[in-house]
Design a protein around this motif. Sequence first.
Motif, short mmCIF file in Angstrom:
data_model
loop_
_atom_site.label_atom_id
_atom_site.label_comp_id
_atom_site.label_asym_id
_atom_site.label_seq_id
_atom_site.Cartn_x
_atom_site.Cartn_y
_atom_site.Cartn_z
N ASP A 1 51.21 -7.49 18.85
CA ASP A 1 52.51 -7.41 19.52
C ASP A 1 53.43 -8.54 19.08
O ASP A 1 54.59 -8.32 18.74
CB ASP A 1 52.31 -7.45 21.04
CG ASP A 1 53.62 -7.46 21.78
OD1 ASP A 1 54.36 -6.46 21.72
OD2 ASP A 1 53.92 -8.49 22.43
N ARG B 1 57.00 -8.24 16.98
CA ARG B 1 58.27 -8.76 17.47
C ARG B 1 58.91 -9.71 16.47
O ARG B 1 60.12 -9.66 16.24
CB ARG B 1 58.07 -9.46 18.82
CG ARG B 1 57.83 -8.46 19.95
CD ARG B 1 57.73 -9.13 21.29
NE ARG B 1 56.45 -9.79 21.42
CZ ARG B 1 56.27 -11.00 21.98
NH1 ARG B 1 57.29 -11.66 22.47
NH2 ARG B 1 55.07 -11.52 22.06
N ASP C 1 45.34 -7.36 20.47
CA ASP C 1 46.56 -6.65 20.87
C ASP C 1 47.74 -7.61 21.01
O ASP C 1 48.85 -7.30 20.59
CB ASP C 1 46.34 -5.89 22.19
CG ASP C 1 45.50 -4.64 22.02
OD1 ASP C 1 45.41 -4.12 20.89
OD2 ASP C 1 44.94 -4.17 23.03
#
Length: 154
Positions: free
Chosen positions: A120, A124, A116
């Motif tokens: 993420d 970004r 995860d």
Amino acid sequence: MNQGPREIRLRGRLVESLYTEAMLLADEARAYFEHRGRDDRDALDPLSRVTMSCESLKVTTRLMHVLAWLLTERAIELGQMSDEEAQASARRLGDAAGSERAVLDSLPTQARALVDASLDLYARVRRLEGDAPDLSGPAVSPALSLLDRLERAF
């Protein structure tokens, strides 16, 4: 889009922060998947062990793509790379395979957290790459650039 000194400094700080985060995450992932995660992996059924190995490779791939892109951004900021070199397709953020939620739910907690976190971070950096100025074309006024970003957001 032309960037002023303040925007360049802010972007440079953001790149440095993301680079530090990526390096720490890469170290944490290596430590877990190579050492601490062995007991977790050994407790899984054979198919789940293969799944965990595949996900660890995806984490590594995502992080290597992110680090390569961030190093390119640092080289640009330091003037070590020309605009033409920076715009080459090989210098862009590489595509990385996603992970299915159902697959992730079958992984041990720490492995799932690392996957995860890598997803993420990759997302970004992908957004940051999308906001990167286009150095190959004519400069766009800040007002037009803002309008363009607003149109894309809504």
